[in-house]
Design a protein around this motif. Structure first.
Motif, PDB file in Angstrom:
ATOM      1  N   TYR A  72      52.443  15.540 -19.386  1.00 35.80           N
ATOM      2  CA  TYR A  72      51.693  14.289 -19.464  1.00 35.80           C
ATOM      3  C   TYR A  72      50.356  14.527 -20.158  1.00 35.80           C
ATOM      4  CZ  TYR A  72      54.863  12.416 -15.874  1.00 35.80           C
ATOM      5  OH  TYR A  72      55.961  12.004 -15.170  1.00 35.80           O
ATOM      6  N   ASN A  73      49.900  13.520 -20.890  1.00 36.43           N
ATOM      7  CA  ASN A  73      48.561  13.555 -21.458  1.00 36.43           C
ATOM      8  C   ASN A  73      47.623  12.860 -20.480  1.00 36.43           C
ATOM      9  OD1 ASN A  73      49.188  14.832 -23.936  1.00 36.43           O
ATOM     10  ND2 ASN A  73      49.932  12.897 -24.780  1.00 36.43           N
ATOM     11  N   VAL A  74      46.730  13.615 -19.877  1.00 34.46           N
ATOM     12  CA  VAL A  74      45.796  13.055 -18.905  1.00 34.46           C
ATOM     13  C   VAL A  74      44.376  13.479 -19.258  1.00 34.46           C
ATOM     14  CG1 VAL A  74      47.470  12.951 -17.016  1.00 34.46           C
ATOM     15  CG2 VAL A  74      46.118  15.034 -17.352  1.00 34.46           C
ATOM     16  N   SER A  75      43.408  12.804 -18.655  1.00 36.76           N
ATOM     17  CA  SER A  75      42.011  13.106 -18.933  1.00 36.76           C
ATOM     18  C   SER A  75      41.303  13.577 -17.675  1.00 36.76           C
ATOM     19  CB  SER A  75      41.302  11.872 -19.498  1.00 36.76           C
ATOM     20  OG  SER A  75      41.396  10.786 -18.589  1.00 36.76           O
ATOM     21  N   PRO A  76      40.219  14.335 -17.822  1.00 39.46           N
ATOM     22  CA  PRO A  76      39.460  14.820 -16.658  1.00 39.46           C
ATOM     23  C   PRO A  76      38.759  13.678 -15.930  1.00 39.46           C
ATOM     24  CG  PRO A  76      38.968  16.090 -18.641  1.00 39.46           C
ATOM     25  CD  PRO A  76      39.704  14.880 -19.089  1.00 39.46           C
ATOM     26  N   ALA A  77      38.405  13.940 -14.699  1.00 41.65           N
ATOM     27  CA  ALA A  77      37.714  12.945 -13.877  1.00 41.65           C
ATOM     28  C   ALA A  77      36.216  12.974 -14.147  1.00 41.65           C
ATOM     29  CB  ALA A  77      37.990  13.214 -12.406  1.00 41.65           C
ATOM     30  N   ASP A  78      35.608  11.805 -14.168  1.00 38.74           N
ATOM     31  CA  ASP A  78      34.164  11.672 -14.297  1.00 38.74           C
ATOM     32  C   ASP A  78      33.478  12.245 -13.053  1.00 38.74           C
ATOM     33  OD1 ASP A  78      31.773  10.041 -15.641  1.00 38.74           O
ATOM     34  OD2 ASP A  78      31.718   9.650 -13.489  1.00 38.74           O
ATOM     35  N   ILE A 117      42.329  13.799 -11.147  1.00 38.46           N
ATOM     36  CA  ILE A 117      42.664  13.573 -12.547  1.00 38.46           C
ATOM     37  C   ILE A 117      42.092  12.217 -12.950  1.00 38.46           C
ATOM     38  CG2 ILE A 117      44.515  13.366 -14.244  1.00 38.46           C
ATOM     39  CD1 ILE A 117      44.416  16.118 -13.016  1.00 38.46           C
ATOM     40  N   GLY A 118      41.461  12.151 -14.108  1.00 35.23           N
ATOM     41  CA  GLY A 118      40.778  10.927 -14.495  1.00 35.23           C
ATOM     42  C   GLY A 118      41.687   9.760 -14.802  1.00 35.23           C
ATOM     43  N   SER A 119      42.822  10.027 -15.442  1.00 32.71           N
ATOM     44  CA  SER A 119      43.723   8.962 -15.877  1.00 32.71           C
ATOM     45  C   SER A 119      45.002   8.965 -15.051  1.00 32.71           C
ATOM     46  CB  SER A 119      44.055   9.141 -17.358  1.00 32.71           C
ATOM     47  OG  SER A 119      44.600  10.436 -17.584  1.00 32.71           O
ATOM     48  N   ALA A 120      45.896   8.061 -15.383  1.00 39.06           N
ATOM     49  CA  ALA A 120      47.180   7.973 -14.683  1.00 39.06           C
ATOM     50  C   ALA A 120      48.240   8.790 -15.418  1.00 39.06           C
ATOM     51  CB  ALA A 120      47.623   6.515 -14.583  1.00 39.06           C
ATOM     52  N   GLU A 121      49.334   9.076 -14.727  1.00 40.82           N
ATOM     53  CA  GLU A 121      50.528   9.633 -15.357  1.00 40.82           C
ATOM     54  C   GLU A 121      51.566   8.521 -15.438  1.00 40.82           C
ATOM     55  OE1 GLU A 121      50.521  14.395 -14.188  1.00 40.82           O
ATOM     56  OE2 GLU A 121      51.971  13.048 -13.269  1.00 40.82           O
ATOM     57  N   ILE A 137      50.804  22.023  -0.314  1.00 41.42           N
ATOM     58  CA  ILE A 137      49.614  22.835  -0.585  1.00 41.42           C
ATOM     59  C   ILE A 137      48.526  22.016  -1.268  1.00 41.42           C
ATOM     60  CG2 ILE A 137      48.722  24.855  -1.768  1.00 41.42           C
ATOM     61  CD1 ILE A 137      50.566  25.492   0.556  1.00 41.42           C
ATOM     62  N   ARG A 138      48.891  21.277  -2.314  1.00 46.06           N
ATOM     63  CA  ARG A 138      47.899  20.544  -3.089  1.00 46.06           C
ATOM     64  C   ARG A 138      48.349  19.104  -3.303  1.00 46.06           C
ATOM     65  NH1 ARG A 138      48.288  23.082  -7.572  1.00 46.06           N
ATOM     66  NH2 ARG A 138      49.388  21.508  -8.778  1.00 46.06           N
ATOM     67  N   VAL A 139      47.395  18.183  -3.239  1.00 43.16           N
ATOM     68  CA  VAL A 139      47.679  16.784  -3.570  1.00 43.16           C
ATOM     69  C   VAL A 139      46.844  16.399  -4.780  1.00 43.16           C
ATOM     70  CG1 VAL A 139      45.935  15.877  -1.966  1.00 43.16           C
ATOM     71  CG2 VAL A 139      47.822  14.413  -2.722  1.00 43.16           C
ATOM     72  N   ASN A 140      47.506  15.846  -5.784  1.00 47.75           N
ATOM     73  CA  ASN A 140      46.830  15.388  -6.999  1.00 47.75           C
ATOM     74  C   ASN A 140      46.592  13.887  -6.904  1.00 47.75           C
ATOM     75  OD1 ASN A 140      47.436  18.016  -7.804  1.00 47.75           O
ATOM     76  ND2 ASN A 140      47.905  17.415  -9.898  1.00 47.75           N
ATOM     77  N   LEU A 141      45.370  13.459  -7.191  1.00 52.27           N
ATOM     78  CA  LEU A 141      45.022  12.040  -7.180  1.00 52.27           C
ATOM     79  C   LEU A 141      44.604  11.630  -8.589  1.00 52.27           C
ATOM     80  CD1 LEU A 141      42.949  11.866  -3.872  1.00 52.27           C
ATOM     81  CD2 LEU A 141      45.330  11.184  -4.214  1.00 52.27           C
ATOM     82  N   PHE A 142      45.160  10.522  -9.065  1.00 50.14           N
ATOM     83  CA  PHE A 142      44.965  10.093 -10.443  1.00 50.14           C
ATOM     84  C   PHE A 142      44.076   8.845 -10.533  1.00 50.14           C
ATOM     85  CE2 PHE A 142      48.951  12.373 -10.089  1.00 50.14           C
ATOM     86  CZ  PHE A 142      48.901  13.251 -11.154  1.00 50.14           C
ATOM     87  N   GLN A 143      43.799   8.425 -11.737  1.00 53.01           N
ATOM     88  CA  GLN A 143      43.051   7.194 -12.043  1.00 53.01           C
ATOM     89  C   GLN A 143      41.627   7.197 -11.468  1.00 53.01           C
ATOM     90  OE1 GLN A 143      45.681   3.460 -12.279  1.00 53.01           O
ATOM     91  NE2 GLN A 143      46.543   4.537 -10.527  1.00 53.01           N
ATOM     92  N   VAL A 144      41.062   8.375 -11.335  1.00 55.35           N
ATOM     93  CA  VAL A 144      39.709   8.464 -10.772  1.00 55.35           C
ATOM     94  C   VAL A 144      38.710   7.709 -11.640  1.00 55.35           C
ATOM     95  CG1 VAL A 144      37.840  10.046 -10.117  1.00 55.35           C
ATOM     96  CG2 VAL A 144      40.223  10.666  -9.670  1.00 55.35           C
ATOM     97  N   ASN A 145      38.917   7.697 -12.945  1.00 59.13           N
ATOM     98  CA  ASN A 145      37.973   7.039 -13.838  1.00 59.13           C
ATOM     99  C   ASN A 145      38.046   5.517 -13.768  1.00 59.13           C
ATOM    100  OD1 ASN A 145      37.167   9.583 -14.605  1.00 59.13           O
ATOM    101  ND2 ASN A 145      38.328   9.593 -16.507  1.00 59.13           N
ATOM    102  N   ALA A 146      39.060   4.996 -13.079  1.00 56.92           N
ATOM    103  CA  ALA A 146      39.151   3.547 -12.869  1.00 56.92           C
ATOM    104  C   ALA A 146      38.302   3.096 -11.683  1.00 56.92           C
ATOM    105  CB  ALA A 146      40.610   3.140 -12.643  1.00 56.92           C
ATOM    106  N   LEU A 147      37.837   4.047 -10.904  1.00 59.90           N
ATOM    107  CA  LEU A 147      37.012   3.740  -9.731  1.00 59.90           C
ATOM    108  C   LEU A 147      35.622   3.283 -10.168  1.00 59.90           C
ATOM    109  CD1 LEU A 147      36.452   3.899  -6.631  1.00 59.90           C
ATOM    110  CD2 LEU A 147      35.835   6.295  -6.998  1.00 59.90           C
ATOM    111  N   ASP A 148      35.172   2.164  -9.614  1.00 56.51           N
ATOM    112  CA  ASP A 148      33.823   1.668  -9.869  1.00 56.51           C
ATOM    113  C   ASP A 148      33.053   1.693  -8.552  1.00 56.51           C
ATOM    114  OD1 ASP A 148      31.483   0.398 -10.486  1.00 56.51           O
ATOM    115  OD2 ASP A 148      32.403  -1.419 -11.306  1.00 56.51           O
ATOM    116  N   PRO A 149      32.192   2.691  -8.349  1.00 57.44           N
ATOM    117  CA  PRO A 149      31.481   2.819  -7.079  1.00 57.44           C
ATOM    118  C   PRO A 149      30.615   1.617  -6.726  1.00 57.44           C
ATOM    119  CG  PRO A 149      31.304   4.839  -8.370  1.00 57.44           C
ATOM    120  CD  PRO A 149      31.877   3.798  -9.271  1.00 57.44           C
ATOM    121  N   THR A 150      30.267   0.817  -7.734  1.00 57.24           N
ATOM    122  CA  THR A 150      29.414  -0.351  -7.466  1.00 57.24           C
ATOM    123  C   THR A 150      30.228  -1.594  -7.107  1.00 57.24           C
ATOM    124  OG1 THR A 150      29.345  -1.028  -9.805  1.00 57.24           O
ATOM    125  CG2 THR A 150      27.664   0.536  -9.047  1.00 57.24           C
ATOM    126  N   HIS A 151      31.531  -1.541  -7.293  1.00 48.56           N
ATOM    127  CA  HIS A 151      32.400  -2.675  -6.959  1.00 48.56           C
ATOM    128  C   HIS A 151      33.652  -2.145  -6.247  1.00 48.56           C
ATOM    129  CE1 HIS A 151      29.913  -4.374 -10.229  1.00 48.56           C
ATOM    130  NE2 HIS A 151      30.064  -5.511  -9.570  1.00 48.56           N
TER     131      HIS A 151
END
Length: 311
Positions: A72-78, A117-121, A137-151
């Protein structure tokens, strides 16, 4: 000729010097370079205090390619969004189980690592991978960059994703409880009676075509639950724990066939929940209803949290 050689050597030296000055500062980069220095940032120190020391959990917010599916092509988390998510996970997930079961429960049984992970798979069948656990052992969480801490948005009324807002319940809370259910059942198996409730109805090959709105009539809380009985178990558990009462009642209502009032789907879901309730109590000492009350209360508190300050 000597002049040319001298010039070439000068260029090589200059290039080497330039390259040596371009090394990535791994303490500030979203990419991991070798082994990161322990507690190199304020966030690292906060993670050690709140994840590593009390729970033996490593929280990887930097991108580590070995922890990602390279197909998958994914991006890093902010970084800022990673901080916000770490604080949310601690309050809603870690602290919920600790409040109910004490500090040793997760320390002994939880997965050992989070990877953000910043984006989705996006899969070939059109579905989105919200998260997965590898061998408990490990859980991967995606779409972190879609999170808006102010909303911050957490669905409270419908379980079917009708809002365009990024729902933390669906993206993270549901996923973490789902994956944790797998860990618990891998350590201690549950009653084989669970498998018999929907025997012959699972959509092993085409579950992606089963819409959540229609799954209830067949006795499944979600379309994914219809894929096989282990996923069915984890979906019933995670839906019940993270659904408000209004959301859960809508799931049950959708499980009743409107045309003829057939309640077989609703009865199947409630029978599965009953087995899960007994299993958790007998095998782990977990009261699922008390856990649900704590989880929902903590989820309602997220909008009041300071998601920036590391204290």
């Amino acid at each position: 000729m000597k002049t040319i050689k001298f010039l070439l050597m000068a260029v090589v030296v200059a290039l080497a010097a330039a390259c040596s000055n371009d090394d990535v500062d791994t303490s500030r980069s979203i990419f991991q370079k070798g082994e990161a220095k322990a507690d190199s940032t304020a966030f690292d120190k906060w993670l050690r205090k709140n994840f590593a020391d009390p729970y033996n959990i490593r929280f990887d917010y930097l991108y580590i390619d070995q922890n990602s599916d390279m197909s998958y092509n994914v991006s890093p988390a902010d970084i800022k969004k990673s901080i916000a998510l770490a604080k949310i996970i601690k309050h809603v997930w870690l602290d919920a189980y600790t409040e109910l079961m004490g500090p040793d429960f997760l320390k002994q049984h939880c997965f050992r690592e989070f990877q953000l992970i910043g984006s989705a798979e996006y899969t070939s069948n059109g579905s989105i991978v919200l998260g997965f656990a590898e061998g408990g052992i490990r859980v991967n969480l995606f779409q972190v960059n879609a999170l808006d801490p102010t909303h911050i948005y957490i669905e409270q009324t419908t379980p079917y994703g009708t809002s365009d807002a990024f729902d933390l319940n669906r993206a993270y809370f549901h996923t973490m409880h789902h994956e944790f259910a797998h860990i618990l059942t891998q350590l201690k198996d549950y009653s084989t009676d669970f498998r018999g409730i929907s025997a012959g109805k699972y959509h092993t090959a085409d579950w992606v075509n089963v819409k959540d709105l229609n799954s209830g009539a067949e006795g499944f809380v979600t379309g994914y639950a219809s894929s096989e009985y282990n996923e069915d178990f984890a979906e019933v558990f995670s839906c019940y724990v993270t659904d408000t009462d209004a959301m859960w009642q809508k799931r049950l209502a959708q499980a009743v066939t409107a045309a003829n009032g057939d309640e077989s789907g609703k009865k199947a879901i409630l029978a599965k929940l009953s087995i899960i309730r007994t299993y958790l109590k007998d095998a782990w000492g977990v009261d699922i209803d008390k856990l649900r009350t704590i989880v929902l209360r903590r989820a309602s508190e997220v909008s009041t949290l300071d998601l920036e300050t590391l204290n």
